[in-house]
Design a protein around this motif. Sequence first.
Motif, PDB file in Angstrom:
ATOM      1  N   THR A 408      15.067  15.074 -13.622  1.00  0.00           N
ATOM      2  CA  THR A 408      16.516  15.652 -13.280  1.00  0.00           C
ATOM      3  C   THR A 408      16.809  16.859 -13.944  1.00  0.00           C
ATOM      4  O   THR A 408      16.153  17.271 -15.099  1.00  0.00           O
ATOM      5  N   PRO A 409      17.305  17.707 -13.247  1.00  0.00           N
ATOM      6  CA  PRO A 409      17.768  19.225 -13.917  1.00  0.00           C
ATOM      7  C   PRO A 409      18.804  19.012 -14.818  1.00  0.00           C
ATOM      8  O   PRO A 409      19.623  18.254 -14.912  1.00  0.00           O
ATOM      9  N   PRO A 410      19.217  20.055 -15.734  1.00  0.00           N
ATOM     10  CA  PRO A 410      20.210  20.406 -16.517  1.00  0.00           C
ATOM     11  C   PRO A 410      21.598  20.270 -15.623  1.00  0.00           C
ATOM     12  O   PRO A 410      21.500  20.663 -14.585  1.00  0.00           O
ATOM     13  N   ILE A 411      22.595  19.777 -16.384  1.00  0.00           N
ATOM     14  CA  ILE A 411      23.836  19.426 -15.586  1.00  0.00           C
ATOM     15  C   ILE A 411      24.443  20.891 -15.182  1.00  0.00           C
ATOM     16  O   ILE A 411      25.387  20.941 -14.317  1.00  0.00           O
ATOM     17  N   ASP A 412      24.090  22.114 -15.862  1.00  0.00           N
ATOM     18  CA  ASP A 412      24.675  23.433 -15.828  1.00  0.00           C
ATOM     19  C   ASP A 412      23.865  24.187 -14.849  1.00  0.00           C
ATOM     20  O   ASP A 412      24.150  25.368 -14.594  1.00  0.00           O
ATOM     21  N   ASP A 413      22.620  23.645 -14.307  1.00  0.00           N
ATOM     22  CA  ASP A 413      21.714  24.245 -13.584  1.00  0.00           C
ATOM     23  C   ASP A 413      20.958  23.472 -12.528  1.00  0.00           C
ATOM     24  O   ASP A 413      19.750  23.098 -12.804  1.00  0.00           O
ATOM     25  N   ALA A 414      21.829  22.508 -11.677  1.00  0.00           N
ATOM     26  CA  ALA A 414      21.315  21.489 -11.056  1.00  0.00           C
ATOM     27  C   ALA A 414      20.624  21.871  -9.747  1.00  0.00           C
ATOM     28  O   ALA A 414      20.298  20.880  -8.865  1.00  0.00           O
ATOM     29  N   LEU A 415      20.738  22.916  -9.385  1.00  0.00           N
ATOM     30  CA  LEU A 415      20.043  23.342  -8.042  1.00  0.00           C
ATOM     31  C   LEU A 415      18.602  23.087  -7.703  1.00  0.00           C
ATOM     32  O   LEU A 415      18.245  22.491  -6.710  1.00  0.00           O
ATOM     33  N   GLU A 416      17.860  23.299  -8.592  1.00  0.00           N
ATOM     34  CA  GLU A 416      16.276  23.166  -8.511  1.00  0.00           C
ATOM     35  C   GLU A 416      15.937  21.776  -9.138  1.00  0.00           C
ATOM     36  O   GLU A 416      16.213  21.403 -10.134  1.00  0.00           O
ATOM     37  N   ASN A 417      15.233  20.993  -8.387  1.00  0.00           N
ATOM     38  CA  ASN A 417      14.829  19.783  -8.644  1.00  0.00           C
ATOM     39  C   ASN A 417      13.113  19.670  -8.344  1.00  0.00           C
ATOM     40  O   ASN A 417      12.678  20.356  -7.612  1.00  0.00           O
ATOM     41  N   VAL A 418      12.758  18.698  -9.240  1.00  0.00           N
ATOM     42  CA  VAL A 418      11.094  18.515  -9.104  1.00  0.00           C
ATOM     43  C   VAL A 418      11.042  16.931  -8.695  1.00  0.00           C
ATOM     44  O   VAL A 418      11.621  15.957  -9.424  1.00  0.00           O
ATOM     45  N   ILE A 419       9.962  16.580  -7.929  1.00  0.00           N
ATOM     46  CA  ILE A 419       9.754  15.230  -7.608  1.00  0.00           C
ATOM     47  C   ILE A 419       8.049  15.309  -7.795  1.00  0.00           C
ATOM     48  O   ILE A 419       7.531  16.158  -7.282  1.00  0.00           O
ATOM     49  N   TYR A 420       7.649  14.324  -8.896  1.00  0.00           N
ATOM     50  CA  TYR A 420       6.000  14.173  -9.028  1.00  0.00           C
ATOM     51  C   TYR A 420       5.621  13.153  -8.086  1.00  0.00           C
ATOM     52  O   TYR A 420       6.098  11.916  -8.040  1.00  0.00           O
ATOM     53  N   ILE A 421       4.370  13.115  -7.441  1.00  0.00           N
ATOM     54  CA  ILE A 421       3.748  12.147  -6.707  1.00  0.00           C
ATOM     55  C   ILE A 421       2.549  12.022  -7.576  1.00  0.00           C
ATOM     56  O   ILE A 421       1.769  12.945  -7.736  1.00  0.00           O
ATOM     57  N   ASN A 422       2.183  10.761  -7.595  1.00  0.00           N
ATOM     58  CA  ASN A 422       0.854  10.335  -8.457  1.00  0.00           C
ATOM     59  C   ASN A 422      -0.051  10.228  -7.238  1.00  0.00           C
ATOM     60  O   ASN A 422      -0.003   9.260  -6.231  1.00  0.00           O
ATOM     61  N   PRO A 423      -1.113  11.106  -7.326  1.00  0.00           N
ATOM     62  CA  PRO A 423      -2.025  10.959  -5.965  1.00  0.00           C
ATOM     63  C   PRO A 423      -2.669   9.765  -5.870  1.00  0.00           C
ATOM     64  O   PRO A 423      -3.340   9.474  -4.888  1.00  0.00           O
ATOM     65  N   LEU A 424      -2.897   8.774  -6.684  1.00  0.00           N
ATOM     66  CA  LEU A 424      -3.442   7.525  -6.862  1.00  0.00           C
ATOM     67  C   LEU A 424      -2.723   6.492  -5.805  1.00  0.00           C
ATOM     68  O   LEU A 424      -3.096   5.592  -5.332  1.00  0.00           O
ATOM     69  N   TYR A 425      -1.328   7.134  -5.452  1.00  0.00           N
ATOM     70  CA  TYR A 425      -0.565   6.157  -4.666  1.00  0.00           C
ATOM     71  C   TYR A 425       0.013   6.961  -3.287  1.00  0.00           C
ATOM     72  O   TYR A 425       0.996   6.725  -2.810  1.00  0.00           O
ATOM     73  N   MET A 426      -0.925   7.847  -2.558  1.00  0.00           N
ATOM     74  CA  MET A 426      -0.644   8.337  -1.357  1.00  0.00           C
ATOM     75  C   MET A 426      -0.894   7.670  -0.378  1.00  0.00           C
ATOM     76  O   MET A 426      -1.903   7.650   0.085  1.00  0.00           O
ATOM     77  N   ASP A 427      -0.420   6.686  -0.038  1.00  0.00           N
ATOM     78  CA  ASP A 427      -0.692   5.793   1.130  1.00  0.00           C
ATOM     79  C   ASP A 427       0.419   5.562   2.058  1.00  0.00           C
ATOM     80  O   ASP A 427       1.516   6.288   2.174  1.00  0.00           O
ATOM     81  N   GLY A 428       0.638   4.339   2.847  1.00  0.00           N
ATOM     82  CA  GLY A 428       1.529   4.288   3.812  1.00  0.00           C
ATOM     83  C   GLY A 428       2.928   4.240   3.543  1.00  0.00           C
ATOM     84  O   GLY A 428       3.945   4.248   4.308  1.00  0.00           O
ATOM     85  N   SER A 429       3.147   3.635   2.048  1.00  0.00           N
ATOM     86  CA  SER A 429       4.453   3.662   1.641  1.00  0.00           C
ATOM     87  C   SER A 429       5.100   4.791   1.061  1.00  0.00           C
ATOM     88  O   SER A 429       6.380   4.732   0.518  1.00  0.00           O
ATOM     89  N   LEU A 430       4.441   6.034   1.075  1.00  0.00           N
ATOM     90  CA  LEU A 430       5.039   7.321   0.414  1.00  0.00           C
ATOM     91  C   LEU A 430       6.329   7.506   1.150  1.00  0.00           C
ATOM     92  O   LEU A 430       7.108   8.156   0.283  1.00  0.00           O
ATOM     93  N   TYR A 431       6.731   7.146   2.240  1.00  0.00           N
ATOM     94  CA  TYR A 431       8.118   7.666   3.130  1.00  0.00           C
ATOM     95  C   TYR A 431       9.070   6.950   2.051  1.00  0.00           C
ATOM     96  O   TYR A 431      10.064   7.634   1.838  1.00  0.00           O
ATOM     97  N   THR A 432       9.015   5.613   2.038  1.00  0.00           N
ATOM     98  CA  THR A 432      10.098   4.988   1.317  1.00  0.00           C
ATOM     99  C   THR A 432       9.831   5.387  -0.300  1.00  0.00           C
ATOM    100  O   THR A 432      11.152   5.175  -0.861  1.00  0.00           O
ATOM    101  N   THR A 433       8.911   5.488  -0.687  1.00  0.00           N
ATOM    102  CA  THR A 433       8.788   5.934  -2.298  1.00  0.00           C
ATOM    103  C   THR A 433       9.587   7.431  -2.302  1.00  0.00           C
ATOM    104  O   THR A 433      10.476   7.444  -3.293  1.00  0.00           O
ATOM    105  N   LEU A 434       9.443   8.235  -1.329  1.00  0.00           N
ATOM    106  CA  LEU A 434      10.169   9.375  -1.547  1.00  0.00           C
ATOM    107  C   LEU A 434      11.657   9.168  -1.164  1.00  0.00           C
ATOM    108  O   LEU A 434      12.648   9.988  -1.674  1.00  0.00           O
ATOM    109  N   SER A 435      11.959   8.159  -0.381  1.00  0.00           N
ATOM    110  CA  SER A 435      13.317   7.977  -0.262  1.00  0.00           C
ATOM    111  C   SER A 435      13.987   7.445  -1.850  1.00  0.00           C
ATOM    112  O   SER A 435      15.212   7.649  -2.067  1.00  0.00           O
ATOM    113  N   HIS A 436      13.119   6.877  -2.301  1.00  0.00           N
ATOM    114  CA  HIS A 436      13.602   6.288  -3.826  1.00  0.00           C
ATOM    115  C   HIS A 436      13.837   7.482  -4.785  1.00  0.00           C
ATOM    116  O   HIS A 436      14.646   7.501  -5.508  1.00  0.00           O
TER     117      HIS A 436
END
Length: 604
Positions: A408-436
């Motif tokens: 999560t970003p700071p509350i006074d600078d919330a424009l930029e966000n980061v999502i980390y993906i674990n390479p061990l779990y790059m499978d067919g469920s990545l789409y719903t994982t990214l929805s999460h």
Amino acid sequence: MRKIAKRDLWKKSRAVLCAGMSAVLLLTGCGGLSFSPSEQKETTQVNADNQSKQESAYSKKFQELTEEIFREELKDNTLNLHYTLAYPEDYGIDDYEITLGDYSMESYEEAYSELKDLKEELEVINPSQLEGEERLTYKILKDYVETELSAEDFTLYGEVLSPTLGVQAQLPILLAEYTFRNERDVKDYLGLLGKMEETYAQIIEREHLKSENGLFMSDRTADDVILQCQQFIENPEENYLISTFNERLERVEGLSEAQKESYRTKNLELIQTDVIHAYQVLIDGLEELKGTGVNEAGLFYYPEGIRYYEYLVRTETGSADTVRRLQRSTIYFMSNVLTEMAATMEEYPNLLEEYEEYSMFDGTPEEMLAQLSEEILEDYPNPPDTIYTVKYVDDSLKEHLSPAFYLTPPIDDALENVIYINPLYMDGSLYTTLSHEGFPGHLYQTTYTNEAGLSLVRNLLGYSGYTEGWATYVEYDTYRRVAENDQPLAKISMLESQFSLALCAFIDMGVNYEGWTKKDVQEYLEEIGLGGADTADSVFYTVVQEPANYLSYFIGYLEFLKLRDQAQETLGDRFSIKEFHDFILTVGPAPFDLIEEEMENWMK
């Protein structure tokens, strides 16, 4: 200085790494803004003509109290400060000590003492004289304080070190993503590196106390944490905190090349001394304490384990239900899922042949997130404008971290966000994982709620049942949308995922509340035809090491389903799913019984 809360497991501030990762919460306040009983009495006796004016003044005073609590809390942990506020000087925070928090028993004792003082102060406030948002903040804050006080006897039960939620796992990620907006940020960051050895030594002192009181972790858990620490420091010259520091430093404006070189040298020195030494302190300390743990099983087998688990379930889920009732709800849910799964398989008998190779969306993570941000618009309010970056977990941490998480970003600078993906779990469920993690999950919820203008202090009160429950709720909603587009494999995937999550939550309660052993877990899994010794071993130790963690996802999900069903039943044809989602997101993280109270007013 008045402390509101001091939780282990680094929970739960705005520095949350959603999906079970977060920074430490050590909430403090200050004196001088107290409400006296006489003031409360005078407030309730004002005449009708002055009522509105008096309510405004009363709310303003309460707001001043909570904002002072907010400022003082953030001063007590520099990591929290940085991840909560991009520009602390705009909030009156200019002078602060560089610290990663205090893990001494003295600090815990002080926290509970001052927590009691705050409880007394809150009890003389008349919430009916507060205006909308401040009234809800009061209820949430009071509930939070009372819940934390209920755990005063369990100070040593929480575990700071654990394979997924532990300090040693989370801190490297938080440091790697520590934004450098100016030179002071660089200096603060280097100061934090210099505090690591001292902080980790304090944690080992705490582990010694746990050992002396028969509460030290099992050798299995100790070995897992030790291995994680060893992997992190095995190649100090190639530690990713070196490369990530250098990359961020290049983007700091106003620094000369000589200054940058000086900072690069200092960072390298701290990594190879303080940081490496800090992790060696953990390794040596845990090696010394191995064999002193008296319990290889769940919380049930500790003297106050059941009571502590009940507290943990309340804080992790936000649900007011008893554990017994949650067990019944989980069994009922699992039964319904199995029934629906059987019906689906009967309708589509060849599904299993295609299931292993099924992928919902073939594309890059960025393409998936773009698709998700568009397809949610029918059922969810328009998302705020955001910028997001997808990054990948470093090799030294990927075996121990979640499939993905959102920072999560700071509350006074919330424009930029980061999502980390674990390479061990790059499978067919990545789409719903990214929805999460992304849309309409953590990223969407965080940015939308941030625009609702919640009281500042609420940004420090973590309710993982809300945040993880919401992300799980929308993840299964994504499965549903895909399944409706004539993709029965998406439906069977959803049902399988729902059953697995419910099963893990049920085993969590069995192990930690009922006293199930690993053999009990194995027999239960074999009884329902779902695996043998290896599966039982994995699930058993997961719920032993991270008790109630699965419940924040599953029970939080059930609570949102319950709220939606209640709103649909009450409103009938007037029910709008988009308006319901707007209400939930605008209320923000809170215990579910308080959200239900707010929903009653919203429906009226």
